[in-house]
Design an enzyme around this catalytic site. Structure first.
Site, PDB file in Angstrom:
ATOM      1  N   SER A 283      71.247  63.195  47.781  1.00 50.30           N
ATOM      2  CA  SER A 283      72.699  63.227  47.530  1.00 50.30           C
ATOM      3  C   SER A 283      73.422  62.066  48.205  1.00 50.30           C
ATOM      4  O   SER A 283      74.571  62.207  48.604  1.00 50.30           O
ATOM      5  CB  SER A 283      73.321  64.548  48.016  1.00 50.30           C
ATOM      6  OG  SER A 283      72.580  65.632  47.538  1.00 50.30           O
ATOM      7  N   ARG A 284      72.728  60.964  48.409  1.00 53.34           N
ATOM      8  CA  ARG A 284      73.210  59.748  49.075  1.00 53.34           C
ATOM      9  C   ARG A 284      73.699  59.978  50.503  1.00 53.34           C
ATOM     10  O   ARG A 284      74.362  59.146  51.108  1.00 53.34           O
ATOM     11  CB  ARG A 284      74.259  58.992  48.222  1.00 53.34           C
ATOM     12  CG  ARG A 284      75.676  59.523  48.252  1.00 53.34           C
ATOM     13  CD  ARG A 284      76.701  58.524  47.764  1.00 53.34           C
ATOM     14  NE  ARG A 284      76.714  57.232  48.442  1.00 53.34           N
ATOM     15  CZ  ARG A 284      77.139  57.044  49.669  1.00 53.34           C
ATOM     16  NH1 ARG A 284      77.570  58.034  50.396  1.00 53.34           N
ATOM     17  NH2 ARG A 284      77.125  55.836  50.185  1.00 53.34           N
ATOM     18  N   LEU A 285      73.316  61.137  51.066  1.00 54.26           N
ATOM     19  CA  LEU A 285      73.727  61.422  52.442  1.00 54.26           C
ATOM     20  C   LEU A 285      72.633  60.929  53.392  1.00 54.26           C
ATOM     21  O   LEU A 285      71.956  61.703  54.083  1.00 54.26           O
ATOM     22  CB  LEU A 285      74.016  62.915  52.615  1.00 54.26           C
ATOM     23  CG  LEU A 285      75.186  63.394  51.738  1.00 54.26           C
ATOM     24  CD1 LEU A 285      75.424  64.881  51.924  1.00 54.26           C
ATOM     25  CD2 LEU A 285      76.457  62.603  52.062  1.00 54.26           C
ATOM     26  N   HIS A 286      72.446  59.624  53.387  1.00 57.92           N
ATOM     27  CA  HIS A 286      71.362  58.994  54.139  1.00 57.92           C
ATOM     28  C   HIS A 286      71.608  59.092  55.643  1.00 57.92           C
ATOM     29  O   HIS A 286      72.741  59.283  56.081  1.00 57.92           O
ATOM     30  CB  HIS A 286      71.242  57.525  53.730  1.00 57.92           C
ATOM     31  CG  HIS A 286      71.337  57.322  52.252  1.00 57.92           C
ATOM     32  ND1 HIS A 286      70.445  57.892  51.381  1.00 57.92           N
ATOM     33  CD2 HIS A 286      72.242  56.656  51.489  1.00 57.92           C
ATOM     34  CE1 HIS A 286      70.769  57.567  50.144  1.00 57.92           C
ATOM     35  NE2 HIS A 286      71.872  56.828  50.173  1.00 57.92           N
TER      36      HIS A 286
ATOM     37  N   PRO B   5      76.895  57.490  56.030  1.00 54.40           N
ATOM     38  CA  PRO B   5      76.216  56.780  54.943  1.00 54.40           C
ATOM     39  C   PRO B   5      77.181  56.297  53.877  1.00 54.40           C
ATOM     40  O   PRO B   5      76.785  55.605  52.952  1.00 54.40           O
ATOM     41  CB  PRO B   5      75.265  57.831  54.379  1.00 54.40           C
ATOM     42  CG  PRO B   5      75.935  59.133  54.662  1.00 54.40           C
ATOM     43  CD  PRO B   5      76.664  58.949  55.963  1.00 54.40           C
TER      44      PRO B   5
END
Ligand SMILES: Cc1cc2nc3c(=O)[nH]c(=O)nc-3n(C[C@H](O)[C@H](O)[C@H](O)COP(=O)(O)O)c2cc1C
Length: 206
Positions: free
Chosen positions: A183-186, A206
């Site tokens: 979920s692009r929550l790097h 992120p």
């Protein structure tokens, strides 16, 4: 057998020493079969701050910094002479991780450059002499002619280190470790060098 690469999720999972943390990641990238894990983007800028970037190979790293070798009179060399700040970036798709290093650059000592150059294949040594890196040339034949001439000049002796060629070390002030998460929550962990020489680690959004 190597240990499975650690998968930090919290600052407390990280090694307080960013070089040790980088070593783990670099080894993990190699173990995962990353193609050329030692390839990195080097960004430099002119004195006026106009940026440029290109790939170089990592040829060593330790507590003092990350080392690569090049032509001191190349575009990057001229930029680092005028503005000795640089950034490096690694991206290892095989482990979905990236590392960024920022700091000031210094030249390696002549002895260090000689040691590295001395271990290169003879043709690469001659190639370093032959290329006025980043300058305009009329055609490939210019390089072929220079190589032929240099092979003749050095025919009965070792190829010496060209005075315009050697290493740079990026002395880190800031090192970021990035791990892809859903979920692009790097995860992004940033080590910043403190005035007393210790490292402070923070998490970045992120
Ligand atoms: C994967 C890869 C690794 C490279 N490694 C180096 C290197 O270690 N040193 C170098 O001078 N050029 C290396 N090059 C070539 C540079 O990307 C670049 O073309 C050259 O250094 C000239 O850059 P400049 O005109 O910005 O100075 C590499 C290129 C690639 C694609």
């Amino acid at each position: 057998m190597t240990d499975a690469p650690r998968d930090p999720r919290q600052i407390s999972d990280l090694n307080p020493d960013p070089i040790a943390e980088f070593t783990d990641w670099f080894e993990a990238a190699k173990a995962a079969g990353a193609s050329r894990p030692d390839a990195m983007v080097l960004a430099t800028a002119t004195e006026a701050g106009v940026p440029s970037a290109r790939m170089v190979f990592l040829r060593g790293f330790d507590a003092r910094g990350w080392v690569f070798y090049t032509n001191y009179e190349s575009r990057k060399g001229q930029e680092m002479k005028a503005n000795p700040a640089a950034a490096l970036m690694f991206y290892w798709d095989a482990i979905s991780r990236s590392v960024r290093v920022e700091g000031q650059v210094e030249k390696t000592t002549t002895e260090e450059s000689e040691r590295y150059f001395g271990g290169r294949p003879r043709d690469s040594q001659l190639g370093a002499w032959a290329s006025q890196q980043s300058r305009v040339i009329a055609g490939r034949e210019v390089l072929d002619e220079r190589m032929a001439q240099l092979s003749h000049d050095f025919c009965d002796r070792d190829v010496t280190l060209p005075p315009f060629w050697g290493g740079y070390r990026v002395v880190p002030e800031r090192i970021e470790f990035w791990i892809s998460r859903p979920s692009r929550l790097h995860d992004r962990f940033c080590y910043r060098k403190q005035a007393d020489g210790t490292w402070k680690i923070v998490r970045l959004s992120p």
